[in-house]
Design an enzyme around this catalytic site. Structure first.
Site, PDB file in Angstrom:
ATOM      1  CG  HIS A   1      -5.943   1.888   5.028  1.00 25.78           C
ATOM      2  ND1 HIS A   1      -5.453   2.545   5.930  1.00 25.78           N
ATOM      3  CD2 HIS A   1      -5.047   0.902   4.884  1.00 25.78           C
ATOM      4  CE1 HIS A   1      -4.333   2.429   6.376  1.00 25.78           C
ATOM      5  NE2 HIS A   1      -3.949   1.406   5.460  1.00 25.78           N
TER       6      HIS A   1
ATOM      7  CG  ASN B   1      -1.622   1.289   1.320  1.00 24.71           C
ATOM      8  OD1 ASN B   1      -1.816   1.890   0.372  1.00 24.71           O
ATOM      9  ND2 ASN B   1      -2.188   1.512   2.426  1.00 24.71           N
ATOM     10  CD1 TRP B   2       3.371   1.178  -2.939  1.00 27.22           C
ATOM     11  CD2 TRP B   2       3.421   2.432  -5.037  1.00 27.22           C
ATOM     12  NE1 TRP B   2       3.992   0.516  -4.069  1.00 27.22           N
ATOM     13  CE2 TRP B   2       4.048   1.296  -5.078  1.00 27.22           C
ATOM     14  CE3 TRP B   2       3.429   3.545  -5.756  1.00 27.22           C
ATOM     15  CZ2 TRP B   2       4.746   1.314  -6.445  1.00 27.22           C
ATOM     16  CZ3 TRP B   2       3.875   3.260  -7.201  1.00 27.22           C
ATOM     17  CH2 TRP B   2       4.407   2.292  -7.337  1.00 27.22           C
ATOM     18  CE  LYS B   3      -0.325   3.283   4.998  1.00 24.77           C
ATOM     19  NZ  LYS B   3      -0.001   3.622   6.269  1.00 24.77           N
TER      20      LYS B   3
ATOM     21  CD  GLU C   1      -3.290   5.641   6.539  1.00 23.75           C
ATOM     22  OE1 GLU C   1      -1.999   5.564   7.065  1.00 23.75           O
ATOM     23  OE2 GLU C   1      -3.404   5.889   5.248  1.00 23.75           O
TER      24      GLU C   1
ATOM     25  N   GLY D   1       2.496   2.790  11.718  1.00 23.82           N
ATOM     26  CA  GLY D   1       2.971   4.021  11.862  1.00 23.82           C
ATOM     27  C   GLY D   1       3.675   4.428  13.232  1.00 23.82           C
TER      28      GLY D   1
ATOM     29  CB  SER E   1       4.265  -1.993  11.573  1.00 24.62           C
ATOM     30  OG  SER E   1       3.881  -0.648  11.790  1.00 24.62           O
TER      31      SER E   1
ATOM     32  CD  GLU F   1      -5.855  -1.112   8.074  1.00 21.60           C
ATOM     33  OE1 GLU F   1      -5.007  -0.421   7.675  1.00 21.60           O
ATOM     34  OE2 GLU F   1      -6.997  -0.770   8.248  1.00 21.60           O
TER      35      GLU F   1
ATOM     36  N   GLY G   1       2.525  -1.351   4.533  1.00 21.63           N
ATOM     37  CA  GLY G   1       2.625   0.031   4.228  1.00 21.63           C
ATOM     38  C   GLY G   1       4.213   0.558   3.863  1.00 21.63           C
ATOM     39  N   GLY G   2       4.740   0.976   4.925  1.00 23.06           N
ATOM     40  CA  GLY G   2       6.161   1.749   4.557  1.00 23.06           C
ATOM     41  C   GLY G   2       7.047   0.951   3.802  1.00 23.06           C
TER      42      GLY G   2
END
Length: 253
Positions: free
Chosen positions: A98, A9-11, A100, A176, A216, A170, A237-238
């Site tokens: 998601h 997920n590049w966000k 967010e 994050g 994460s 999640e 994610g990251g």
């Protein structure tokens, strides 16, 4: 057996050139290192859908997906992107719900249920996200809370359509923040969700649904998390923004 899936997920990251470079590296590493048995999904911002799809080309085992879609099929909704548009670019997946989107854009379960249905009608595979905050986790109500999200967001689907959905758990408190749910905590929730699905749709469908961990996951904890019985992959994610890290997570299988 559930399909094994590692979804990036590049966000809201990556310029055009950065996205091209990252995609090329991932595709080349995936092929050069002879990875198989895992479906890889690059969930990218809307402008990247076509360029990333073109770079993937005929590479087997790698798909492209979006990070959101409208709950409407078409019409006067300036700034929105429909599921049908996403599918027309050759995308296979779309992330829905998601954490967010839920927290920053106040997307509730009723809205997300509409998005799931319209994604399925457009031929997309929804990656439906659910999870709990630190407050809910510490109160000890995390399992009923996440089961409720599943019930409200998905359980109006027919068994046939539900079987097409991928679920991503999640733990919001581990996204994050540098914190990670232990592999036992992940297994506890994934097992509870699978039992909840079995009660609604039967054990056969529950056994086939892929439940991804989305908190994460990194190269140094991926193998431990992915070794758990009910963890069928990851929503990354990251670490999905670094080709070597992302490939190493995939290879953890």
């Amino acid at each position: 057996m559930p399909k094994k899936i590692i979804a990036g997920n590049w966000k809201m990251n990556m310029t055009f050139d950065e996205g091209q470079k990252l995609t090329s590296e991932i595709v080349n590493m995936y092929q050069d290192e002879s990875i198989s048995g895992v479906e890889v999904v690059l969930n990218v911002p809307f402008p990247h859908l076509m360029p990333v799809k073109k770079l993937i080309g005929k590479a087997q085992g790698i798909e492209v997906g979006a990070q959101n879609c409208s709950d409407q099929a078409s019409g006067a909704y300036t700034g929105e992107v429909s599921a049908q548009m996403i599918a027309s670019f050759g995308a296979k997946y779309v992330i829905i719900g998601h954490s967010e989107r839920r927290s920053l854009f106040q997307e509730d379960n009723d809205l997300l249920a509409k998005k799931v249905k319209i994604a399925l009608d457009s031929g997309l595979t929804p990656i439906f996200c659910c999870g709990e905050s630190l407050e809910i986790r510490e109160a000890g109500t995390h399992i009923p809370n996440v089961k409720f999200q599943l019930t409200q967001g998905l359980f109006d689907l027919s068994a046939e359509n539900f079987a097409k959905v991928v679920i991503a758990y999640e733990p919001i408190w581990a996204i994050g923040t540098g914190k990670t749910a232990s592999s036992d905590q992940a297994q506890e929730m994934h097992s509870a969700l699978r039992k909840h699905i079995a009660a609604q749709y039967g054990k056969e469908i529950a056994a086939e649904v892929s439940i991804l961990y989305g908190g994460s996951m990194k190269p140094d904890n991926a193998q431990d998390l992915l070794s758990k019985k009910d963890v069928d992959g990851g929503l990354i994610g990251g670490a999905s923004l670094k080709s070597r890290d992302f490939i190493d997570i995939i290879k953890s299988y």
